[in-house]
Structure formats: C-alpha cells, structure tokens
Design an enzyme around this catalytic site. Sequence first.
Site, mmCIF file in Angstrom:
data_model
loop_
_atom_site.group_PDB
_atom_site.id
_atom_site.type_symbol
_atom_site.label_atom_id
_atom_site.label_comp_id
_atom_site.label_asym_id
_atom_site.label_seq_id
_atom_site.Cartn_x
_atom_site.Cartn_y
_atom_site.Cartn_z
ATOM 1 N N SER A 52 74.955 -38.226 27.724
ATOM 2 C CA SER A 52 74.733 -37.032 26.908
ATOM 3 C C SER A 52 75.984 -36.715 26.108
ATOM 4 O O SER A 52 77.096 -36.741 26.649
ATOM 5 C CB SER A 52 74.379 -35.832 27.783
ATOM 6 O OG SER A 52 74.284 -34.671 26.975
ATOM 7 N N VAL A 57 83.193 -37.085 28.763
ATOM 8 C CA VAL A 57 83.432 -38.515 28.541
ATOM 9 C C VAL A 57 82.675 -38.991 27.301
ATOM 10 O O VAL A 57 83.243 -39.672 26.441
ATOM 11 C CB VAL A 57 83.051 -39.351 29.784
ATOM 12 C CG1 VAL A 57 83.215 -40.846 29.510
ATOM 13 C CG2 VAL A 57 83.910 -38.953 30.984
ATOM 14 N N CYS A 58 81.414 -38.618 27.178
ATOM 15 C CA CYS A 58 80.605 -39.024 26.019
ATOM 16 C C CYS A 58 81.170 -38.427 24.741
ATOM 17 O O CYS A 58 81.248 -39.095 23.706
ATOM 18 C CB CYS A 58 79.157 -38.607 26.190
ATOM 19 S SG CYS A 58 78.364 -39.305 27.651
ATOM 20 N N ASP A 59 81.550 -37.159 24.803
ATOM 21 C CA ASP A 59 82.134 -36.458 23.667
ATOM 22 C C ASP A 59 83.342 -37.226 23.137
ATOM 23 O O ASP A 59 83.421 -37.540 21.945
ATOM 24 C CB ASP A 59 82.530 -35.045 24.123
ATOM 25 C CG ASP A 59 83.234 -34.245 23.055
ATOM 26 O OD1 ASP A 59 82.562 -33.474 22.347
ATOM 27 O OD2 ASP A 59 84.469 -34.368 22.943
#
Length: 164
Positions: A52, A57-59
């Site tokens: 997501s 981490v994804c950001d």
Amino acid sequence: MKVKFQGNEVTLVGNEVKVGDNFPDFSASDNSLKEISLKDTKGVRVFLTVPSLDTPVCDLEVKTFNKRASEIEGVTVYTVSMDLPFAQSRWCGAEGVKNVITLSDYKDRAFGNNTGTYVKELGLLARTSFVVDSNNKVTYVDYLNEMTDYPNYDEILEAAKKAK
C-alpha cells in the site's frame, strides 16, 4: 511460494514469474479507472508491486523510484498495489510523484494472480520487482523474502539499464 510479512509467513497466490519468462498479461486500473494491460505498456518497464502506498516503506520506495526514474532514458516505472485508483491519484498529487505510473489491482487481482504476488492472508500484493525488456521478456525478478524490507534500488535500476 512463501514470503514473510512482519516476520510471519504468508502465501503468495498465482504464477511465480522467473527471469527468461514472457511477462504475463494483466489488467489493472489507472488513476482514471481505465483498464490497462500489458499491450498498453511499451519499451523497457519496471513493474513494482507494493502492499500500500500509505505505508512508510512503500511511500519511500515509490518516491525513490520517482526521483531516480529520470536517470534511465526510455524506461517506464509502474507501481501496482491494491490501493483504490482514487487513493493512488491523491497520494501521487500530494507527494509530487510524476515519473512513476500507479496502477490498481483492486478490481480483479489479475496482476497479482498472474505474477504470483497476491498475498492470500492479507488481500494485498507482496513487495516484488520485475524488469521487462521491450520484447516482454523478464530480465530481473525479486520477490522480497520480507515484505516490509526495502528493495535493492541500485540493482533494479542497473537491470533496467541493461534491458533493451
């Protein structure tokens, strides 16, 4: 195939993709709800799957690829998640992401199932990286063992530079 999420083993559903395979066709939604498939993509492509965009981490992963994508001419970076297209669009606008194309697999899970990245227990996509050349051959694959780890940015970008 098994990977871990926060140290706990989870199950990936679908077909594992390997180097040398033809990248599987898929359908996913862009930010305007238009269905996108493999034939709608061209050239050297990096496909990243993330759980997501709204996680730290994804950001950081997507922001890093957004910044570094311009280092490699002729390479398009796609990030696929289960986030709704509206949320992806809002996140990209808020974060100034313009060099990465976000796609949502929320509707049919076709991308996740066709690439073996759909996490059965979570209903999310695992953190995975694919580099696909202009002939749709997979030249690099990395299914991260731990979904909360960061990918190897340099390794992925180097693989993209070498793909033709």
